[in-house]
Design an enzyme around this catalytic site. Structure first.
Site, PDB file in Angstrom:
ATOM      1  N   HIS A 449      -2.004  48.232  15.315  1.00 29.82           N
ATOM      2  CA  HIS A 449      -1.798  47.321  14.185  1.00 29.82           C
ATOM      3  C   HIS A 449      -3.020  47.313  13.268  1.00 29.82           C
ATOM      4  CE1 HIS A 449      -0.442  43.443  12.287  1.00 29.82           C
ATOM      5  NE2 HIS A 449      -1.745  43.340  12.090  1.00 29.82           N
ATOM      6  N   GLU A 450      -4.194  47.137  13.858  1.00 24.82           N
ATOM      7  CA  GLU A 450      -5.401  47.044  13.036  1.00 24.82           C
ATOM      8  C   GLU A 450      -5.713  48.365  12.342  1.00 24.82           C
ATOM      9  OE1 GLU A 450      -6.554  44.287  12.310  1.00 24.82           O
ATOM     10  OE2 GLU A 450      -5.649  43.055  13.863  1.00 24.82           O
ATOM     11  N   HIS A 453      -3.770  48.844   9.222  1.00 26.70           N
ATOM     12  CA  HIS A 453      -4.314  48.136   8.059  1.00 26.70           C
ATOM     13  C   HIS A 453      -5.204  49.078   7.242  1.00 26.70           C
ATOM     14  CE1 HIS A 453      -2.918  44.073   8.178  1.00 26.70           C
ATOM     15  NE2 HIS A 453      -3.367  43.836   9.396  1.00 26.70           N
TER      16      HIS A 453
END
Length: 899
Positions: A449-450, A453
């Site tokens: 997820h990170e 980004h």
């Protein structure tokens, strides 16, 4: 109130019927001055600026290369149609690095300037088709009707001091805030006693006066520059100040009014959420596995592009530590990397403690390197702003590998990543969830997820634009894209489930087909964009976006889905709305058709599947919003009108409710039979299953036709997700696609097997839905030539199937089995008895191995041209290898003609 603010009124709508009519008239007049047959028309408007959001080009001349200059020339030529005033120059600065999708479509990102100073969130993206034709200009430009002087009353030092005072102390309503993992946010307070901003360097010759100042009590040097900011119709000159907090876990962009020092805008920029190593590949809930660094490309489950560098994948580590070209993994903010040791001549990272600090560091290295290569295969390369210390002569800006920090304890937000523009290091922080004593460095869904980004920050609006995802819908999509990638890789519908020890994960709802909310809910309740304390909270907004994309995956298949999403990120304008990003996905799909990556039939199936997902979540063709704000939201749950309407009723609908227990850890499993009474050939098939189970990653599910042909529906994916309740369709599922044309009548068998211990369940229900082709006669033939294919020889080899029966074919299916180590070398043609040719495969697929496929005239337009012709005589299949090095064998082929 919370520190994050935006003084702009998001409810303002500057689009009126009169303004629309004026701009459409201008676009028509501009078209008259464009060269040749090139014309433009406006297809969308931006409520905030009152100007076009999308200007489509028709009949633009085809030309390849020189994309940046052509994009600049184009926006200058159509500047009035973009909303620029008669006295306003079309002043744009181009990102020099173009972005290219997997199909060859190109995007050039342009930042609007006024008097050589950037205008905040005013940018245009010019999209080119694979053949070089200008297709569309998307984004938003700002009209400037009067002369504005560059005369800030505040000095840069005064502006920095205003910004520092604003962010140094958390506001009162922030103290009770929690992150998405349920942990209290540890907000840093900075003592400004004695702080006086001091300039290190400034570039006075540049209009925007970029300035670097000493860090003082903050974590890094402070950056500042002039920036125009449109505040409710009034263009203000501001100082943009970037301040990093001492813990490097918070970073703020603050816009300070250059006239009176008012804080007009503030955003948190850190977004939350040959060797080998012994790592957790998914999460800490399973045993560590000794894994080769780098992973073989086949492990990613993606097609291997034919444009990879010859030595890719690059090495993951350098020396004997957890540091390499794409990642520097270490303990805490300034702690050491982990060291490996030579075992059998291979550098090996094998931490003695399975949960200690060394294991955290090794795991964060593994997950980051995995993601680097995963996105590289999807087209996130050096020129796109990917994360590498050395770009190896492949373009883009280097010196920006991920600074990956595995902290021993908790960090602010539990997990986060800050991504500055291309050429500066992203910083990832992974910390402990104190409530469970589990670490985010061991949960792939959190790290994935990170990392995503960082990818979306670099791709949307181009790698040089660091503020392209700051509007409400844009920031929400940033969260949604990150969840989508994590769920797609892990074949899951939840994120963060292991690290918080909750099968439901960290979101309010699982991302399955039962996700309850939609686009129409934006701006209301939990989708307001803020917490009750006033802190900006984009995560729930992102849940709607992620749910939509995963529904799209279910409709068209995750491999095509994820490639379209990454391609679309490159085509998406800065600060997009959901609808802008939807349109970029459709544009990416069209580019795949234009670039020869999809046949017309495949494109049509995918287009229907994409629209079906967006319409389900309220983003049909008539959906509306005021730009990327949360006002003016109008949902539309209708599908667009297609050239040929989809069938509304099925010829076959049967189901059964066996309610059978699935035995634990027994490969034999259970079988359930459904009888189809109707006769006919399968034209469409959907299999629905309802299986209660506490760990669907244990399950294997398949269906077998009356003739004994088996299609695997589910094969141990989904990990610890509860219950397999799903419909599988031949649209997007090759195993079911292969059943088309089979006789439907008879007994169908569903087999469910549990292949691991502990968890168990039951088959509650399953059903079949089919459309039938009632053609009564089927003519078939097969040949087994077993011929070696000569390398780099346009003559190739061929094989014949002789058909003795007369008549004409209503439908043709050709099965091909060719062993080859690089199918991008191959051309395959079918020749009918009349001598007419149909090109089935023309050097697609790059480095993929083996061309084993069924071509169907219903889906393949070239093959459809051979229908309705006499079938009697010799049918010939020709196979040619048109490039050197790789070789193969023409094993067999089959022909099926429905009369």
């Amino acid at each position: 109130m919370a520190r994050e603010i935006d003084r702009r009124d998001s409810t303002i709508n500057n689009i009126t019927p009169a303004r629309e009519a004026e701009l459409r008239s201008v676009a028509s007049a501009v078209s008259d001055r464009l060269p040749g047959a090139h014309r433009i028309h406006i297809t969308g408007f931006d409520a905030r600026t009152g100007n076009p959001a999308a200007v489509v080009s028709d009949a633009a001349p085809a030309e390849t290369g020189n994309y940046v200059q052509r994009a600049l020339d184009h926006v200058r030529n159509i500047g009035r149609a973009l909303g620029l005033t008669a006295t306003q120059p079309a002043e744009f600065a181009a990102d020099p690095d173009i972005q290219r999708t997997s199909s060859g479509a190109v995007a050039v990102h342009l930042q609007q300037h006024y008097k050589s100073i950037p205008v905040f969130q005013a940018a245009e993206t010019v999209r080119f088709a694979p053949n070089g034709t200008i297709k569309e200009t998307a984004g938003s430009s700002i009209s400037i009707a009067r002369e504005i002087a560059i005369s800030p009353r505040l000095t840069v030092q005064q502006a920095v001091m205003k910004a520092a005072e604003y962010v140094a102390v958390p506001h009162a309503d922030e103290h009770a805030a929690k992150d998405e993992f349920g942990q209290p946010l540890k907000l840093t307070q900075v003592d400004l006693s004695g702080f006086e901003p001091k300039i290190i360097a400034t570039f006075a010759d540049k209009a925007d006066r970029p300035t670097m100042l000493e860090a003082g009590p903050f974590g890094d040097k402070i950056r500042a520059n002039l920036l125009w900011f449109l505040l409710n119709g009034d263009l203000r000159l501001t100082w943009e100040v970037i301040i990093t907090m001492p813990n490097y876990e918070e970073q703020y962009r603050i816009l300070v009014d250059g006239e009176n020092g008012e804080i007009l805008y503030c955003r948190q920029l850190v977004q939350h959420i040959l060797a080998r190593g012994n790592v957790y590949r998914v999460d800490g809930g399973s045993a560590r596995q000794m894994t080769d660094f780098p992973r073989p490309l086949a492990d990613y489950g993606l097609p291997i592009p034919n444009d990879l560098p010859s030595d890719f994948p690059d090495h993951w580590v350098e020396g004997n530590r957890t540091v390499g070209n794409s990642v520097d993994a270490h303990l805490g903010a300034n702690g050491p990397e982990s060291e490996g040791s030579s075992q059998g001549g291979v550098l090996t990272f094998n931490p003695s403690s399975q949960t200690g600090d060394d294991q955290k560091v090794v795991n964060i290295l593994y997950f980051n390197c995995f993601m680097h290569d995963y996105f590289y295969l999807l087209g996130f390369r050096e020129v796109d702003g990917n994360f590498q210390r050395d770009n190896l002569g492949r373009g883009g800006l280097q010196s920006d590998r991920v600074d990956a920090r595995a902290h021993s304890g908790a960090v602010n937000g539990t997990a986060n990543m800050a991504t500055p523009p291309d050429g500066s290091n992203p910083i990832m922080n992974m910390g402990l969830v104190e409530a469970t004593n589990r670490h985010t460095a061991f949960d792939s869904s959190v790290v994935f997820h990170e990392f995503t980004h960082g990818v979306t920050n670099r791709l949307v609006g181009g790698p040089a634009n660091a503020s392209a995802l700051e509007d409400h819908q844009s920031g929400g999509m940033g969260e949604g894209w990150s969840d989508y990638i994590a769920c797609t890789i892990n074949s899951s519908t939840v994120v963060g489930d292991w690290v918080i020890n909750d099968s439901g994960g960290i979101r309010d709802f699982p991302y399955n087909s039962n996700f309850p909310d939609n686009f129409g809910k934006l701006g209301t309740g939990r989708y307001s964009g803020f917490t009750p304390q006033g802190r900006r909270w984009p995560h729930p907004i992102g849940e709607i976006w992620c749910a939509t994309l995963l529904e799209m995956n279910r409709n068209i298949g995750p491999t095509l889905g994820v490639q379209l999403v990454v391609d679309a990120l490159k085509l998406t304008p800065a600060n997009p709305s959901f609808l802008d990003a939807r349109d970029a996905i459709l544009a990416a799909l069209n580019a795949m058709l234009d670039g020869g990556k999809l046949t017309a039939g495949e494109h049509d199936i995918a287009r229907r599947g994409i629209w079906k997902a967006f319409a389900k979540f309220g983003m049909g063709p008539s959906a509306q919003s005021n730009g990327a704000s949360l006002s003016g939201i109008v949902a539309d749950f209708n599908m667009p009108t297609f050239d040929e309407p989809e069938q509304s009723e099925s010829d076959v609908r049967v189901e059964t409710t066996p309610n059978q227990q699935v035995p634990d850890n027994q490969p034999a499993g259970i079988s359930s039979v459904l009888m189809v009474p109707q006769s006919g050939r399968i034209g469409r098939v959907t299999v629905s299953v309802d299986i209660e189970h506490t760990f669907i990653g244990d399950l294997q599910v398949s269906v077998t036709t009356p003739a004994g042909k088996t299609a695997v529906l589910h094969n141990r994916s989904g990990s610890s997700t509860d219950n397999l309740i799903k419909s599988y369709s031949n649209e997007g599922m090759p195993s079911l696609q292969a059943l088309l044309g089979e006789e439907a009548q008879g007994d169908w068998t569903l087999k469910v097997a549990d292949l691991a211990s502990q968890d168990n369940g039951r088959l509650r229900r399953w059903g079949l839905e089919m459309d039938l082709d009632t053609s009564t006669q089927l003519v078939q033939g097969e040949a087994i030539p077993a011929l070696s294919i000569p390398d780099n020889d346009p003559t190739g080899v061929s094989s014949n199937i002789s058909i003795a029966q007369s008549g004409s074919a209503q439908r043709i299916k050709v099965g091909v089995d060719i062993a080859h180590t690089f199918i991008g070398d191959l051309r395959v043609e079918l020749v009918s008895p009349s001598g007419q040719q149909a090109l089935l495969h023309d050097r697609f697929g790059g480095g993929e191995d083996n061309l084993i496929r069924i071509y169907d005239s219903l889906l393949h337009p070239a093959l459809a041209t051979l229908t309705h012709q006499p079938i009697e005589g010799n049918w010939e299949l020709r196979v040619k290898d048109l490039a050197g090095r790789d070789v193969g064998k023409f094993n067999k082929w089959s022909l099926e003609l429905a009369l």
